[in-house]
Design a protein around this motif. Sequence first.
Motif, PDB file in Angstrom:
ATOM      1  N   GLU A   1       0.851  -1.189   0.000  1.00 18.91           N
ATOM      2  CA  GLU A   1       0.000   0.000   0.000  1.00 18.91           C
ATOM      3  C   GLU A   1       0.890   1.244   0.000  1.00 18.91           C
ATOM      4  O   GLU A   1       1.739   1.420   0.864  1.00 18.91           O
ATOM      5  N   THR A   2       0.705   2.114  -0.970  1.00 16.97           N
ATOM      6  CA  THR A   2       1.622   3.237  -1.143  1.00 16.97           C
ATOM      7  C   THR A   2       1.427   4.360  -0.125  1.00 16.97           C
ATOM      8  O   THR A   2       2.337   5.130   0.109  1.00 16.97           O
ATOM      9  N   ASN A   3       0.251   4.482   0.480  1.00 17.53           N
ATOM     10  CA  ASN A   3       0.006   5.564   1.419  1.00 17.53           C
ATOM     11  C   ASN A   3       0.270   5.173   2.871  1.00 17.53           C
ATOM     12  O   ASN A   3       0.245   6.032   3.745  1.00 17.53           O
ATOM     13  N   LYS A   4       0.482   3.905   3.121  1.00 21.32           N
ATOM     14  CA  LYS A   4       0.681   3.434   4.483  1.00 21.32           C
ATOM     15  C   LYS A   4       2.118   3.729   4.934  1.00 21.32           C
ATOM     16  O   LYS A   4       3.074   3.444   4.224  1.00 21.32           O
TER      17      LYS A   4
ATOM     18  N   THR B   1       5.259   2.973   7.237  1.00 24.05           N
ATOM     19  CA  THR B   1       5.886   1.849   7.926  1.00 24.05           C
ATOM     20  C   THR B   1       7.095   2.378   8.680  1.00 24.05           C
ATOM     21  O   THR B   1       7.475   3.546   8.529  1.00 24.05           O
ATOM     22  N   ARG B   2       7.695   1.505   9.473  1.00 29.48           N
ATOM     23  CA  ARG B   2       8.924   1.926  10.168  1.00 29.48           C
ATOM     24  C   ARG B   2       9.963   2.411   9.156  1.00 29.48           C
ATOM     25  O   ARG B   2      10.639   3.405   9.376  1.00 29.48           O
ATOM     26  N   ALA B   3      10.062   1.716   8.052  1.00 25.83           N
ATOM     27  CA  ALA B   3      11.059   2.066   7.032  1.00 25.83           C
ATOM     28  C   ALA B   3      10.746   3.412   6.376  1.00 25.83           C
ATOM     29  O   ALA B   3      11.660   4.223   6.147  1.00 25.83           O
ATOM     30  N   THR B   4       9.479   3.657   6.056  1.00 24.83           N
ATOM     31  CA  THR B   4       9.149   4.935   5.405  1.00 24.83           C
ATOM     32  C   THR B   4       9.337   6.098   6.367  1.00 24.83           C
ATOM     33  O   THR B   4       9.824   7.164   5.976  1.00 24.83           O
ATOM     34  N   ILE B   5       8.990   5.882   7.620  1.00 25.35           N
ATOM     35  CA  ILE B   5       9.173   6.954   8.607  1.00 25.35           C
ATOM     36  C   ILE B   5      10.652   7.194   8.856  1.00 25.35           C
ATOM     37  O   ILE B   5      11.104   8.343   8.945  1.00 25.35           O
ATOM     38  N   GLN B   6      11.426   6.128   8.958  1.00 27.85           N
ATOM     39  CA  GLN B   6      12.874   6.284   9.159  1.00 27.85           C
ATOM     40  C   GLN B   6      13.501   7.027   7.977  1.00 27.85           C
ATOM     41  O   GLN B   6      14.378   7.868   8.162  1.00 27.85           O
ATOM     42  N   SER B   7      13.022   6.743   6.779  1.00 26.87           N
ATOM     43  CA  SER B   7      13.523   7.445   5.595  1.00 26.87           C
ATOM     44  C   SER B   7      13.187   8.930   5.659  1.00 26.87           C
ATOM     45  O   SER B   7      14.006   9.787   5.316  1.00 26.87           O
ATOM     46  N   ARG B   8      11.976   9.236   6.104  1.00 23.10           N
ATOM     47  CA  ARG B   8      11.591  10.641   6.276  1.00 23.10           C
ATOM     48  C   ARG B   8      12.531  11.316   7.277  1.00 23.10           C
ATOM     49  O   ARG B   8      13.009  12.429   7.053  1.00 23.10           O
ATOM     50  N   LEU B   9      12.784  10.636   8.389  1.00 25.38           N
ATOM     51  CA  LEU B   9      13.665  11.204   9.412  1.00 25.38           C
ATOM     52  C   LEU B   9      15.083  11.401   8.895  1.00 25.38           C
ATOM     53  O   LEU B   9      15.726  12.406   9.216  1.00 25.38           O
ATOM     54  N   ASP B  10      15.554  10.472   8.082  1.00 27.46           N
ATOM     55  CA  ASP B  10      16.894  10.618   7.499  1.00 27.46           C
ATOM     56  C   ASP B  10      16.984  11.883   6.651  1.00 27.46           C
ATOM     57  O   ASP B  10      17.951  12.643   6.747  1.00 27.46           O
ATOM     58  N   VAL B  11      15.964  12.112   5.834  1.00 30.03           N
ATOM     59  CA  VAL B  11      15.942  13.308   4.985  1.00 30.03           C
ATOM     60  C   VAL B  11      15.880  14.564   5.848  1.00 30.03           C
ATOM     61  O   VAL B  11      16.613  15.539   5.610  1.00 30.03           O
ATOM     62  N   LEU B  12      15.031  14.548   6.860  1.00 30.44           N
ATOM     63  CA  LEU B  12      14.891  15.718   7.736  1.00 30.44           C
ATOM     64  C   LEU B  12      16.183  16.015   8.480  1.00 30.44           C
ATOM     65  O   LEU B  12      16.564  17.186   8.628  1.00 30.44           O
TER      66      LEU B  12
END
Length: 81
Positions: free
Chosen positions: A2-5, A7-18
């Motif tokens: 699911e592309t909008n969900k 996950t730990r990985a997507t959130i961690q990726s967001r944090l890495d960028v931030l």
Amino acid sequence: METNKETRATIQSRLDVLRKGIISEENSVNYYQTLIDKTSEDSEANIGMRRMYTDLMSEEKKHVERFQELIAKWEQKLKEL
């Protein structure tokens, strides 16, 4: 997947960028502070430059604050998973 969900990985990726982005913003604050420090107030032109550097530095500080807010938000979301 699911592309909008999130996950730990997507959130961690967001944090890495931030975290990379906030470093850039903090470097900009430091850069403008250096320019202010190196620009004397011996002419109207220099006074104008110092004022502009101060304005730009203030804007970059707002960006740092926003990045901090976003990091806190996504760290909280990560804890909630």
